[in-house]
Motif scaffolding. Structure first.
Motif, PDB file in Angstrom:
ATOM      1  N   LEU A   1       0.833  -1.214   0.000  1.00  0.00           N
ATOM      2  CA  LEU A   1       0.000   0.000   0.000  1.00  0.00           C
ATOM      3  C   LEU A   1       0.867   1.265   0.000  1.00  0.00           C
ATOM      4  CD1 LEU A   1      -2.907  -1.018   2.410  1.00  0.00           C
ATOM      5  CD2 LEU A   1      -3.075  -0.593  -0.049  1.00  0.00           C
TER       6      LEU A   1
ATOM      7  N   ILE B   1       1.859   2.387  -3.443  1.00  0.00           N
ATOM      8  CA  ILE B   1       0.934   3.191  -4.249  1.00  0.00           C
ATOM      9  C   ILE B   1       0.510   4.486  -3.546  1.00  0.00           C
ATOM     10  CG2 ILE B   1       0.046   1.102  -5.355  1.00  0.00           C
ATOM     11  CD1 ILE B   1      -2.597   1.545  -3.870  1.00  0.00           C
ATOM     12  N   SER B   2       1.091   4.775  -2.373  1.00  0.00           N
ATOM     13  CA  SER B   2       0.698   5.990  -1.649  1.00  0.00           C
ATOM     14  C   SER B   2       1.512   7.183  -2.125  1.00  0.00           C
ATOM     15  CB  SER B   2       0.917   5.788  -0.150  1.00  0.00           C
ATOM     16  OG  SER B   2       0.690   6.998   0.532  1.00  0.00           O
ATOM     17  N   PRO B   3       0.867   8.348  -2.244  1.00  0.00           N
ATOM     18  CA  PRO B   3       1.629   9.552  -2.622  1.00  0.00           C
ATOM     19  C   PRO B   3       2.470  10.082  -1.463  1.00  0.00           C
ATOM     20  CG  PRO B   3      -0.657  10.140  -2.188  1.00  0.00           C
ATOM     21  CD  PRO B   3      -0.560   8.643  -2.052  1.00  0.00           C
TER      22      PRO B   3
END
Lengths: 388, 211
Positions: A377, A380-382
């Motif tokens: 996760l 895909i986290s900014p």
């Protein structure tokens, strides 16, 4: 659900077969209600069984049997305590109630309901570990205070309050004390002969007992108005036919909790905390020492709780989160915010709660799965890219 | 698995498409939702002549519906012109996912907002905004409604974190009601710069913190 690893034992627990065995005769043989004790012998048997469950439960609490009333669960018990005291003392003594900001919803929303009915409620702040300040509690007490309601243990972060000190303070100042012990009793022992609380909320389904049964301890002489009207059951304090199989099951479930088992559960929990905190950007929510033996609550930065839960569900694990996305109200956990956490900390908070049917091997399995899920996760986290 | 999500949502959640960043993107935007706390970043590569979105990527700090919507919206936008992509609605995204629970609407609408904001960012950067709106105090406040106050999860306007806004000949001056050494001060500064700094008539953004 056979291979499923269930680590949400603060939501509910699997019924123990021995509890079911104890309950079974009261569905098929002695199914009469206790109210029929003066009419026919199955009614007498039912009444005897109910009273024996009551005295078993009472002795586990250090109470007398007449001080224990069976209810439909923790929610009803807490409603009964807060609203019962408010109705009994509101006009006579005063309309001020003290509780904490991080109570579970039965107490919190009963307090809010009473506010709408003209009562004044003080919601005590807690420190970053989730504990109240006893001095602040003392200062909050005024002449019109009728009840102090402080939970024994927190439902999310597992923090234990010093209930003995709260109870002593309440007694010194002549204020009734209620504690919601739904998440702690009997894993964290409570003896009302030593701890002068007046009202205690208990529930069966969090200790491998049946759903739909709980109890309220009411110290002898405590003013409490009856608000469930109907028949004269439960010392005329709570109308409605008693849930006899439930009461039997509750008493049996309490007997099955042992110190050794709790130690085994705590060892698993400790190992999980150690493993989870090895994941970067993680922190333990709650108190490091004064906490429920079966509770771990960890915040992971840069990821969201519901996403963690769904990924773990696909891998066969059940846990819980304080993320707003997970709650039906879309509000972040009031507990995490209450301990000074921000929205982000609630967003990535997850709760693991152990029970009797968890195995030691499950700990490493879930720790591995959590590490994988958090990593993917974060991928895909900014957020947090620079920090890695 | 009786979860309240369609198979399509779960598929996009499990294996989201177009995830990640684009190096030197032609445009980018970050959208955050005050109520939910989710955030989405969208990056674009746009063909300068045809205005077709050649590449699009997203990142999500969010729940399943947020991730799934980010995935589907980038799929829908890829290969379309920016004008076509601008018209993609939340409903189209939700339909393409076979439906979303109503309660999750705003977690997922964020991804759609993210795409629109990225396109707007492209238009502003490439002088495609036909009627150039002068930057006024109102414009600044409107844009600041997209900057989150991490303490509460609500935006900086709603939480009254912005105490003062002045716009004078291309210079925007803001006073933020936080001490300069507050843990979120650098975040907020950066986010505000990103939302306002590139506006066509803004020459300088001065952000002051209170003590």
């Amino acid at each position: 659900m056979s291979d499923f690893v269930y680590l949400d034992n603060a939501a509910s627990t699997r019924l123990d077969e021995r509890v079911l065995e104890a309950m079974r005769p009261y569905f098929f043989e002695t199914y009469a209600v206790a109210t029929s004790q003066f009419g026919y012998s199955p009614g007498v048997e039912a009444k005897d069984a109910l009273e024996s469950a009551r005295s078993d439960l009472a002795s586990a609490l250090g109470a007398r049997a007449e001080e224990v009333v069976f209810t439909s669960g923790g929610t009803e018990s807490s409603n009964m305590a807060l609203k019962g005291v408010a109705m009994a003392l509101g006009e006579k003594k005063g309309k001020h109630i003290i509780t904490t900001r991080i109570e579970d919803f039965p107490v919190l929303n009963s307090a809010r309901a009473l506010e709408r009915m003209g009562f004044r409620v003080t919601y005590l702040n807690v420190d970053e570990t989730g504990r109240i300040d006893l001095q602040a509690l003392e200062q909050a007490i005024s002449a019109d205070t009728i009840l102090i309601s402080v939970q024994s243990a927190n439902q999310e972060i597992g923090t234990l309050q010093d209930i003995a000190a709260v109870a002593r303070l309440g007694h010194e100042r002549g204020v009734l004390v209620h504690t919601d012990a739904a998440h702690s009793f009997p894993r964290v022992p409570l003896n009302v002969a030593e701890t002068p609380v007046d009202l205690v909320t208990m529930t069966a389904h969090l200790v491998h007992g049946p759903k739909g049964v709980g109890a309220l301890y009411i110290r002898e002489g405590t003013p409490l108005a009856k608000w469930m009207d109907g028949g004269f059951q439960e010392f005329n304090l709570r109308a409605g036919e008693e849930n006899i199989p439930g009461a039997i099951g509750f008493a049996r479930a309490i007997q099955l909790v042992t110190v050794e088992e709790t130690q085994r559960i705590q060892a698993m929990r400790d190992r999980l905390i150690t493993r989870a905190l090895q994941i970067p950007h993680s922190r333990l929510n709650g108190h490091p020492v004064f906490r429920l033996p079966h509770n771990a609550n960890i915040s992971f930065r840069f990821v969201e709780g519901e996403s963690i839960l769904l990924h773990l569900d696909m891998r066969g694990f059940a846990i819980s989160t304080g993320s707003a996305c997970f709650s039906r109200s879309l509000e972040a956990s009031h507990v995490i915010l209450g301990i000074g956490g921000d929205h982000e900390r609630a967003h990535g908070s997850v709760r693991f709660t152990f029970g009797r049917f968890n195995q030691e091997r499950d700990v490493d399995a879930i720790a591995d799965a959590v590490a994988e899920v958090i990593a993917s996760l974060r991928e895909i986290s900014p957020l947090g890219k620079e920090a890695n | 698995m009786p979860l309240p999500y369609t198979e399509k949502v779960m598929e996009h959640f499990r294996h989201p498409k177009n995830v990640g960043r684009i190096d030197e993107p032609d445009a980018k935007a970050m959208e955050g939702s005050p109520a939910c706390g989710d955030m989405v970043a969208v990056y674009l590569k746009v063909n300068p002549d045809s205005k077709v979105i050649d590449d699009i990527k997203f990142e999500s700090y969010g729940c399943a519906s947020n991730i799934a919507t980010g995935s589907i919206i980038t799929e829908l936008a890829k290969g379309k012109t920016i004008d076509e992509a601008k018209g993609i609605t939340w409903k189209e995204a939700a339909d393409a996912l076979g439906g979303l629970p109503a309660i999750k609407a705003h977690c997922s609408v964020l991804a759609v907002d993210g795409l629109r904001a990225a396109i707007q960012n492209y238009e502003e950067r490439h002088g495609l905004v036909t009627e150039q709106e002068p930057t006024t105090v109102e414009v600044v406040i409107k844009r600041l409604k997209h900057v989150m106050n991490p303490v509460t999860g609500l935006d900086v306007i709603r939480t009254k974190l912005v105490k003062q806004v002045e716009v004078d000949e291309g210079k925007v001056r803001l006073v933020i009601d936080l001490p300069p050494n507050h843990q979120f001060a650098p975040n907020i500064r950066e986010e505000i710069q990103e939302k306002i700094g590139h506006l066509w008539d803004v020459k300088q953004v001065v952000i002051e913190f209170t003590d």
